[in-house]
Design a protein around this motif. Structure first.
Motif, PDB file in Angstrom:
ATOM      1  N   SER A  66     -10.046 -71.493  68.428  1.00 34.64           N
ATOM      2  CA  SER A  66     -11.587 -72.620  68.212  1.00 34.64           C
ATOM      3  C   SER A  66     -11.130 -73.658  68.922  1.00 34.64           C
ATOM      4  N   ASP A  67      -9.136 -74.134  69.958  1.00 32.82           N
ATOM      5  CA  ASP A  67      -8.981 -75.707  69.683  1.00 32.82           C
ATOM      6  C   ASP A  67      -8.672 -76.102  69.609  1.00 32.82           C
ATOM      7  N   ALA A  68      -8.737 -76.011  68.409  1.00 30.54           N
ATOM      8  CA  ALA A  68      -7.966 -77.220  67.692  1.00 30.54           C
ATOM      9  C   ALA A  68      -6.419 -77.017  68.051  1.00 30.54           C
ATOM     10  N   VAL A  69      -6.258 -78.261  68.025  1.00 29.74           N
ATOM     11  CA  VAL A  69      -4.772 -78.575  67.803  1.00 29.74           C
ATOM     12  C   VAL A  69      -4.056 -78.903  67.454  1.00 29.74           C
ATOM     13  N   ARG A  70      -2.812 -78.813  66.182  1.00 29.95           N
ATOM     14  CA  ARG A  70      -2.165 -79.289  65.047  1.00 29.95           C
ATOM     15  C   ARG A  70      -0.587 -79.366  66.854  1.00 29.95           C
ATOM     16  N   ALA A  71       0.069 -80.145  65.548  1.00 35.32           N
ATOM     17  CA  ALA A  71       1.568 -80.843  65.572  1.00 35.32           C
ATOM     18  C   ALA A  71       2.329 -81.180  64.984  1.00 35.32           C
ATOM     19  N   TRP A  72       3.352 -80.676  65.202  1.00 39.87           N
ATOM     20  CA  TRP A  72       4.706 -81.451  64.177  1.00 39.87           C
ATOM     21  C   TRP A  72       6.380 -81.785  65.206  1.00 39.87           C
ATOM     22  N   ARG A  73       7.138 -82.707  64.765  1.00 42.34           N
ATOM     23  CA  ARG A  73       8.328 -82.249  65.016  1.00 42.34           C
ATOM     24  C   ARG A  73       8.483 -80.981  65.350  1.00 42.34           C
ATOM     25  N   ASN A  74       9.369 -81.077  66.729  1.00 47.98           N
ATOM     26  CA  ASN A  74      10.079 -80.319  67.419  1.00 47.98           C
ATOM     27  C   ASN A  74      11.585 -80.347  66.433  1.00 47.98           C
ATOM     28  N   ILE A  75      11.964 -80.068  64.882  1.00 45.86           N
ATOM     29  CA  ILE A  75      12.858 -79.990  64.568  1.00 45.86           C
ATOM     30  C   ILE A  75      12.576 -79.101  63.141  1.00 45.86           C
ATOM     31  N   CYS A  76      13.677 -78.044  63.497  1.00 47.16           N
ATOM     32  CA  CYS A  76      13.632 -76.714  62.099  1.00 47.16           C
ATOM     33  C   CYS A  76      14.352 -77.922  61.420  1.00 47.16           C
ATOM     34  N   PRO A  77      13.196 -77.544  60.487  1.00 47.34           N
ATOM     35  CA  PRO A  77      13.359 -77.901  58.216  1.00 47.34           C
ATOM     36  C   PRO A  77      14.901 -77.311  58.058  1.00 47.34           C
ATOM     37  N   HIS A  78      15.836 -76.914  58.786  1.00 48.06           N
ATOM     38  CA  HIS A  78      17.194 -75.390  58.036  1.00 48.06           C
ATOM     39  C   HIS A  78      18.380 -75.848  58.593  1.00 48.06           C
ATOM     40  N   ALA A  79      17.894 -76.827  59.794  1.00 50.99           N
ATOM     41  CA  ALA A  79      19.824 -77.402  60.511  1.00 50.99           C
ATOM     42  C   ALA A  79      18.849 -78.745  60.883  1.00 50.99           C
ATOM     43  N   GLY A  80      17.963 -79.222  61.302  1.00 52.46           N
ATOM     44  CA  GLY A  80      17.401 -79.855  61.362  1.00 52.46           C
ATOM     45  C   GLY A  80      17.818 -80.021  63.599  1.00 52.46           C
ATOM     46  N   ARG A  81      17.518 -78.925  63.790  1.00 44.90           N
ATOM     47  CA  ARG A  81      17.944 -78.632  65.548  1.00 44.90           C
ATOM     48  C   ARG A  81      16.311 -78.618  65.964  1.00 44.90           C
ATOM     49  N   ARG A  82      16.330 -78.663  67.391  1.00 42.68           N
ATOM     50  CA  ARG A  82      15.253 -78.804  67.862  1.00 42.68           C
ATOM     51  C   ARG A  82      14.475 -76.961  67.766  1.00 42.68           C
ATOM     52  N   LEU A  83      13.920 -76.641  67.829  1.00 39.55           N
ATOM     53  CA  LEU A  83      13.570 -75.080  67.981  1.00 39.55           C
ATOM     54  C   LEU A  83      13.154 -74.227  68.768  1.00 39.55           C
ATOM     55  N   ASP A  84      13.297 -75.223  70.096  1.00 40.53           N
ATOM     56  CA  ASP A  84      12.934 -74.842  71.421  1.00 40.53           C
ATOM     57  C   ASP A  84      14.507 -74.338  72.019  1.00 40.53           C
ATOM     58  N   TRP A  85      14.698 -73.219  72.375  1.00 43.05           N
ATOM     59  CA  TRP A  85      15.551 -72.231  73.468  1.00 43.05           C
ATOM     60  C   TRP A  85      15.949 -72.961  74.226  1.00 43.05           C
ATOM     61  N   ALA A  86      15.035 -73.798  74.843  1.00 38.97           N
ATOM     62  CA  ALA A  86      15.405 -74.994  76.823  1.00 38.97           C
ATOM     63  C   ALA A  86      14.781 -75.175  76.306  1.00 38.97           C
ATOM     64  N   PRO A  87      14.351 -76.867  76.911  1.00 34.67           N
ATOM     65  CA  PRO A  87      13.451 -77.817  76.604  1.00 34.67           C
ATOM     66  C   PRO A  87      11.804 -77.320  76.928  1.00 34.67           C
ATOM     67  N   GLY A  88      11.495 -77.262  75.861  1.00 37.49           N
ATOM     68  CA  GLY A  88       9.512 -76.846  76.226  1.00 37.49           C
ATOM     69  C   GLY A  88       9.526 -75.755  76.186  1.00 37.49           C
ATOM     70  N   GLN A  89      10.726 -74.456  75.951  1.00 33.97           N
ATOM     71  CA  GLN A  89      10.339 -72.724  76.026  1.00 33.97           C
ATOM     72  C   GLN A  89      10.926 -72.462  74.289  1.00 33.97           C
ATOM     73  N   PHE A  90       9.913 -72.051  73.940  1.00 35.98           N
ATOM     74  CA  PHE A  90       9.431 -71.443  72.364  1.00 35.98           C
ATOM     75  C   PHE A  90       9.867 -69.632  72.994  1.00 35.98           C
ATOM     76  N   LEU A  91      10.386 -69.541  71.375  1.00 36.86           N
ATOM     77  CA  LEU A  91      10.846 -67.709  71.426  1.00 36.86           C
ATOM     78  C   LEU A  91       9.251 -67.693  70.662  1.00 36.86           C
ATOM     79  N   ARG A  92       8.493 -66.784  70.149  1.00 39.73           N
ATOM     80  CA  ARG A  92       7.670 -66.317  69.580  1.00 39.73           C
ATOM     81  C   ARG A  92       7.740 -64.192  69.039  1.00 39.73           C
ATOM     82  N   ALA A  93       7.475 -64.878  67.873  1.00 40.43           N
ATOM     83  CA  ALA A  93       7.873 -63.184  67.374  1.00 40.43           C
ATOM     84  C   ALA A  93       6.141 -62.108  67.665  1.00 40.43           C
ATOM     85  N   LYS A  94       6.479 -60.772  67.528  1.00 44.62           N
ATOM     86  CA  LYS A  94       5.936 -60.395  67.604  1.00 44.62           C
ATOM     87  C   LYS A  94       3.920 -60.747  67.241  1.00 44.62           C
ATOM     88  N   ASP A  95       4.077 -61.222  65.802  1.00 51.44           N
ATOM     89  CA  ASP A  95       3.081 -61.866  65.407  1.00 51.44           C
ATOM     90  C   ASP A  95       2.520 -62.698  65.745  1.00 51.44           C
TER      91      ASP A  95
END
Length: 144
Positions: A66-95
């Motif tokens: 619906s063109d709404a935009v959400r924002a989060w810090r790029n930090i995993c709450p588990h270990a405090g590391r970035r979520l991306d596997w390379a800068p700006g590259q994210f993994l997505r599950a089938k869902d």
């Protein structure tokens, strides 16, 4: 403000970490633009660098159907590391959920809640954004 898409990272990049306030009146006068909405593909995720609470931060932006935009810090709450596997590259599950590249935690993109993995039940740290005049801006409409 200059915007560009760094095709090697798939990220929207502003011309600096501390761009000038957006021109305007009232509630939007002090909101800082961090991206153009049309630079985020529908359903997509991009990484931007912005100053949040006085500190440079890597942020994840998600544009829903619906063109709404959400924002989060790029930090995993588990270990405090970035979520991306390379800068700006994210993994997505089938869902469609966002998957942490380090430990596999999965986050739904409605509220950033962890739905699987080591931090199940925790959430990504949200950053308030608003969409105004085709731009994603930090803050809420009444923050001005």
């Amino acid at each position: 403000m200059m915007w560009s898409i760094d095709r090697t990272r798939g990220a929207v990049v502003s011309s600096s970490l501390n761009p000038a306030p957006v021109e305007g009146d009232g509630a939007h006068a002090s909101a800082v633009a961090i991206a153009r909405i049309d630079a985020i593909p529908p359903g997509g995720l991009v990484e931007v660098e912005a100053e949040v609470e006085g500190e440079p931060e890597s942020l994840i932006l998600h544009r829903d159907g619906s063109d709404a935009v959400r924002a989060w810090r790029n930090i995993c709450p588990h270990a405090g590391r970035r979520l991306d596997w390379a800068p700006g590259q994210f993994l997505r599950a089938k869902d469609g959920s966002l998957v942490c590249a380090v430990h596999g935690a999965s986050f739904e993109l409605e509220a950033g809640r962890c739905i699987a993995g080591p931090c199940r039940g925790d959430r990504l740290r949200a950053v308030a954004v608003q969409c105004v005049d085709g731009e994603v801006r930090l803050g809420t409409p009444d923050a001005g």
